[in-house]
Write an enzyme that holds these catalytic residues in place. Structure first.
Site, PDB file in Angstrom:
ATOM      1  N   GLU A 133      -0.566   6.136   5.523  1.00 15.13           N
ATOM      2  CA  GLU A 133       0.829   6.576   5.460  1.00 15.13           C
ATOM      3  C   GLU A 133       1.249   7.288   6.740  1.00 15.13           C
ATOM      4  OE1 GLU A 133       2.570   7.067   1.030  1.00 15.13           O
ATOM      5  OE2 GLU A 133       2.119   8.950   2.019  1.00 15.13           O
ATOM      6  N   HIS A 188     -24.419  -3.605  -0.398  1.00 18.07           N
ATOM      7  CA  HIS A 188     -24.588  -4.834  -1.171  1.00 18.07           C
ATOM      8  C   HIS A 188     -23.241  -5.506  -1.417  1.00 18.07           C
ATOM      9  CE1 HIS A 188     -28.796  -3.747  -1.955  1.00 18.07           C
ATOM     10  NE2 HIS A 188     -28.314  -2.531  -1.770  1.00 18.07           N
ATOM     11  N   LYS A 241      10.579   2.156  -3.710  1.00 17.10           N
ATOM     12  CA  LYS A 241      11.005   3.177  -4.687  1.00 17.10           C
ATOM     13  C   LYS A 241      12.442   2.914  -5.111  1.00 17.10           C
ATOM     14  CE  LYS A 241       8.646   7.439  -3.229  1.00 17.10           C
ATOM     15  NZ  LYS A 241       8.898   8.742  -2.610  1.00 17.10           N
TER      16      LYS A 241
END
Ligand code: PA5
Length: 464
Positions: A288, A317, A433
């Site tokens: 951000e 892994h 938003k």
């Protein structure tokens, strides 16, 4: 003190393809000095996170105010997302027993803690199943006071536990928010709720050392003063403008130089499950802050290294194959813990001596193994010419976690200066938003609704 080992970013060790030579690093000294001066002009003013390690009045206020809740309740439910949720979650998983909620009360340091940072109806309902509202304090954290997910989680908790919260809201809800602005501040005033400030000049992702981390931290039983002590010591260590004396600046400059060479992925890989959530926190801090379309001069730059979480040894892994043999586009920051609190012996028993897959481990400790794996991965990557550095934590405790937090915050802040972008805003998250508000019919978003409908005009041809 936390240490930074950056040997494996240097050309002497990983070769010329991505390796940096000392001269090259030194050529950034002036740029860093300028960036430092720019940062220091803002430190403690616009950049309030620099003040947080020293705000001991707030610590006192938090401790005094929370006492009555600690005596009364067994559980806290934290409602907060992004910068208002990741820090508390990382404090919980690193500084308490990892499954502290399952311990009996006398073995726990503080309240059972559940952190709700999403609006997944199933996950939310799963958590609600173990909550007894009579025994619970809800801690609502939002700097703006208007974040949709946190608002929804609050309404959902209230709806679910209306019988308890309806008549006793003041006893069961505290808020952490802006000292003056926003609807959560208004709610606190109107309902007479206990509230804790997030200083106006502290942005969400830089707020873990404010009430955002300290309120849940105090309730879960961590030593919040030691956390700030660690941060204060790292602040002192990273106030120097000289590149070679400042570990946060060095780390950021190395990543910046590598970015200019095409290394656009920044991996944080603690060799510790308990530190794993700090990698989530780092991902938000880095993404951000540094992912920006426009630079400070108004030019379109579409800049930003992509942060990635790994956890060792688990991800050996999973991701390490790609790190070693995939593209030359990653720099990895390992975190090694020098001294774990517990030593786990792998002694086993003589009857396993004939199994070569077991016998070489016998007589060693799990502690030796995880650190050997970390060093082995560093070396394996270096052999391939892949850059990595290692942050060495003497121990996992509040003091060193405080240092680590501040180290990454300063590294992020100076990176913003190096990239010439504003690391402290987040215009890119606003659009989504606003479309969400429009979709849910929020007043004032009618035009956004129309824009969304034009954009989201999908063809069934491309849906199988
Ligand atoms: O770093 C930020 O500013 C954001 O990630 C915020 O922390 C996040 O959006 C939550 O915002 P708020 O605390 O206002 O609810």
């Amino acid at each position: 003190m936390v240490k930074l080992d950056y040997n494996y970013c240097m050309a002497d060790y990983i070769g010329d393809r991505l390796g940096i030579c000392e001269k090259e690093l030194a050529s950034y000294e002036n740029k860093v000095k300028k960036a430092h001066n720019a940062l220091m002009e803002k430190a403690g003013k616009e950049l309030g996170f620099y003040n947080l390690p020293y705000d001991r009045d707030n610590v006192k206020y938090i401790k005094e105010t929370l006492k009555k809740y600690k005596d009364k309740y067994d559980t806290q439910v934290v409602l907060g997302i992004g910068g208002s949720g990741l820090g508390p979650a990382a404090l919980q998983s690193s500084l308490l027993n990892y499954i502290s909620n399952e311990l009996p009360k006398e073995k726990r340091k503080g309240m059972r803690t559940y952190i709700i940072d999403n609006v997944d109806p199933e996950w939310f309902s799963d958590i609600m199943e173990v909550i007894d509202p009579k025994n619970t304090l809800f801690v609502m954290i939002s700097k703006s006071g208007s974040t949709a997910e946190t608002a929804a989680d609050f309404l959902a908790c209230f709806t679910k536990f209306r019988d308890v919260l309806g008549s006793n809201l003041k006893e069961h809800l505290v808020v952490v928010t802006d000292p003056q602005k926003g609807e959560l501040r208004r709610m606190a005033n109107e309902f007479g709720l206990d509230s804790f400030p997030i200083p106006e000049n502290v942005g969400g992702r830089f707020s873990v050392l404010s009430s955002v981390g300290l309120v849940p931290g105090e309730l879960m039983g961590i030593d919040i003063e030691a956390l700030l002590d660690g941060a204060a010591d790292m602040d002192k260590a990273t106030r120097k403008g000289d590149l070679f004396s400042n570990m946060a600046y060095l780390s950021a400059t190395i990543e910046y130089i590598l970015y200019l060479k095409g290394v656009n992925i920044s991996v944080l890989m603690p060799y510790s499950t308990k530190l794993g959530k700090w990698a989530d926190w780092y991902v938000q801090l880095w993404a951000e802050s540094l992912g920006k379309k426009v630079d400070r001069d108004g030019a379109y730059v579409y800049v930003g290294p992509t942060p990635l979480k790994g956890v060792g040894a688990t991800d050996q892994h999973s991701q390490v194959q790609l790190f070693k043999e995939g593209p030359y586009d990653k720099v990895i920051t390992f975190i090694r813990v020098e001294k774990f609190k517990n030593t786990v012996n792998l002694d086993g028993d003589d009857k396993f001596k004939n199994y070569s897959s077991l016998s070489y481990l016998m007589g060693h400790t799990m502690n030796e193994l995880i650190n050997a794996e970390e060093m082995a991965t560093e070396a394996a990557l270096a052999k391939e010419g892949k850059p990595s550095k290692t942050l060495i934590l003497p121990e996992i405790n509040e003091y060193y976690i405080g240092q680590m937090i501040f180290f990454f915050e300063v590294a992020t802040a100076i990176s913003g200066e190096l990239y010439n972008i504003n690391a402290f805003d987040q215009p890119g998250v606003e659009e989504g938003k606003n479309f969400t508000y429009a979709l849910l019919g929020r007043n004032g978003y009618e035009e956004k609704k129309k824009e969304f409908e034009t954009l989201y005009n999908k063809s069934s041809k491309f849906i199988m």
